[in-house]
Design a protein around this motif. Structure first.
Motif, PDB file in Angstrom:
ATOM      1  N   SER A   8       0.840  -1.200   0.000  1.00  0.00           N
ATOM      2  CA  SER A   8       0.000   0.000   0.000  1.00  0.00           C
ATOM      3  C   SER A   8       0.874   1.248   0.000  1.00  0.00           C
ATOM      4  O   SER A   8       1.891   1.308   0.699  1.00  0.00           O
ATOM      5  CB  SER A   8      -0.897   0.029   1.249  1.00  0.00           C
ATOM      6  OG  SER A   8      -2.105  -0.641   1.011  1.00  0.00           O
ATOM      7  N   CYS A 136      -3.673   4.222  -2.004  1.00  0.00           N
ATOM      8  CA  CYS A 136      -4.637   4.507  -0.933  1.00  0.00           C
ATOM      9  C   CYS A 136      -5.204   5.920  -1.072  1.00  0.00           C
ATOM     10  O   CYS A 136      -4.598   6.786  -1.694  1.00  0.00           O
ATOM     11  CB  CYS A 136      -3.959   4.378   0.432  1.00  0.00           C
ATOM     12  SG  CYS A 136      -3.408   2.712   0.787  1.00  0.00           S
ATOM     13  N   ALA A 147      -7.469  -1.157   2.798  1.00  0.00           N
ATOM     14  CA  ALA A 147      -6.216  -1.401   2.075  1.00  0.00           C
ATOM     15  C   ALA A 147      -5.190  -2.074   2.978  1.00  0.00           C
ATOM     16  O   ALA A 147      -4.541  -3.055   2.591  1.00  0.00           O
ATOM     17  CB  ALA A 147      -5.663  -0.084   1.537  1.00  0.00           C
ATOM     18  N   SER A 151      -2.827  -5.770   3.148  1.00  0.00           N
ATOM     19  CA  SER A 151      -1.460  -5.512   2.687  1.00  0.00           C
ATOM     20  C   SER A 151      -0.441  -6.329   3.473  1.00  0.00           C
ATOM     21  O   SER A 151      -0.635  -6.611   4.652  1.00  0.00           O
ATOM     22  CB  SER A 151      -1.124  -4.023   2.850  1.00  0.00           C
ATOM     23  OG  SER A 151      -1.923  -3.253   1.988  1.00  0.00           O
TER      24      SER A 151
END
Length: 263
Positions: A8, A136, A147, A151
């Motif tokens: 991310s 993001c 997110a 991740s």
């Protein structure tokens, strides 16, 4: 956890180079490293989608982006039947967000358990890729949680300013909170300084960051490089620009450091 590396790009402020770095990483991994890459555009502005998706030229000679398949906002549904990605001309796949998509902005109001849905819905698909890159939103809300829950790594692009340190501390606090609550495996790769100039203000701001989070700063930095903006506007890798070699070198050093940290 996944075999794929899920990275991310996060910062609660816009305009710091989050999308730029995400896009250039996608080009680098897909074109230079020949990896299978999926990009997920979680930023409601949809900049990454408009840069990567296929384009057609309309009757007036301007570019029109062709966006098809599953939208990022769809990933928040409880049981998404089927996910359809866009195959981009530069080799990576994309789950897109249309420009200023209202349905994605609305996701900030959903109950927190809905923020877990993208991870559930994407579980099987993620395994088909070497790398998944998530752009993001420039905020600390539900979409950032969504997110970071899925991740394996997070990186924070930062633009130096008088408030850079406060911003970074707030961001790291949020990331650590999400890691403790939902994803103990999340690895904070660090902070990439982007768009830096040689001004007194930037030097002072850099010094403050070095004092406050020394272990998290990437060794390599990206200076203020207009070719990088041009490359992003045109939706091409920075190394394809004739006059972009200095910018390309800096970007490549940063990306090598990033990939090295991801392992």
């Amino acid at each position: 956890m996944y075999m794929a590396k899920v990275i991310s790009y996060a910062n609660q402020k816009g305009g710091v180079g989050k999308s730029t770095l995400c896009i250039q990483t996608a080009f680098y991994l897909s074109l230079k490293k020949k990896k299978k890459v999926l990009v997920i555009d979680m930023d409601g502005q949809g900049n990454t989608s408009s840069r990567l998706a296929p384009r057609v030229i309309d009757e007036y000679g301007s570019f029109e982006t062709v966006l098809t398949g599953t939208k990022t906002a769809d990933l928040f549904q409880d049981n998404l039947e089927k996910i359809e990605v866009i195959h981009c001309p530069t080799g990576m796949d994309l789950i897109h967000t249309p420009k200023n998509d209202p349905s994605l902005f609305e996701m900030e109001a959903v109950p927190l358990d809905k923020a877990m849905n993208p991870a559930k819905n994407l579980g099987a698909l993620i395994e088909e890729y070497d790398y998944v890159l998530i752009d993001c939103p420039p905020s600390l809300g539900r979409k950032l949680v969504a997110a970071l829950v899925m991740s394996t790594h997070v990186v924070c692009p930062v633009k130096l300013s008088g408030f850079a340190v406060d911003g970074v501390e707030g961001l790291l606090g949020t990331i650590i909170g999400i890691r403790e609550a939902y994803n103990s495996q999340l690895d904070i790769l660090g902070i990439i300084i982007n768009d830096m100039d040689r001004s007194v203000n930037h030097d002072r701001s850099l010094k403050e960051l070095e004092d406050s989070v020394p272990d998290l700063l990437f060794k390599n930095k990206i200076m203020h490089r207009p070719p990088l903006d041009t490359a992003i506007t045109e939706g091409i890798p920075v190394w394809e620009l004739r006059y972009g070699h200095v910018a390309a070198k800096e970007v490549e050093l940063v990306l090598n450091e990033l990939i090295g940290k991801v392992g």
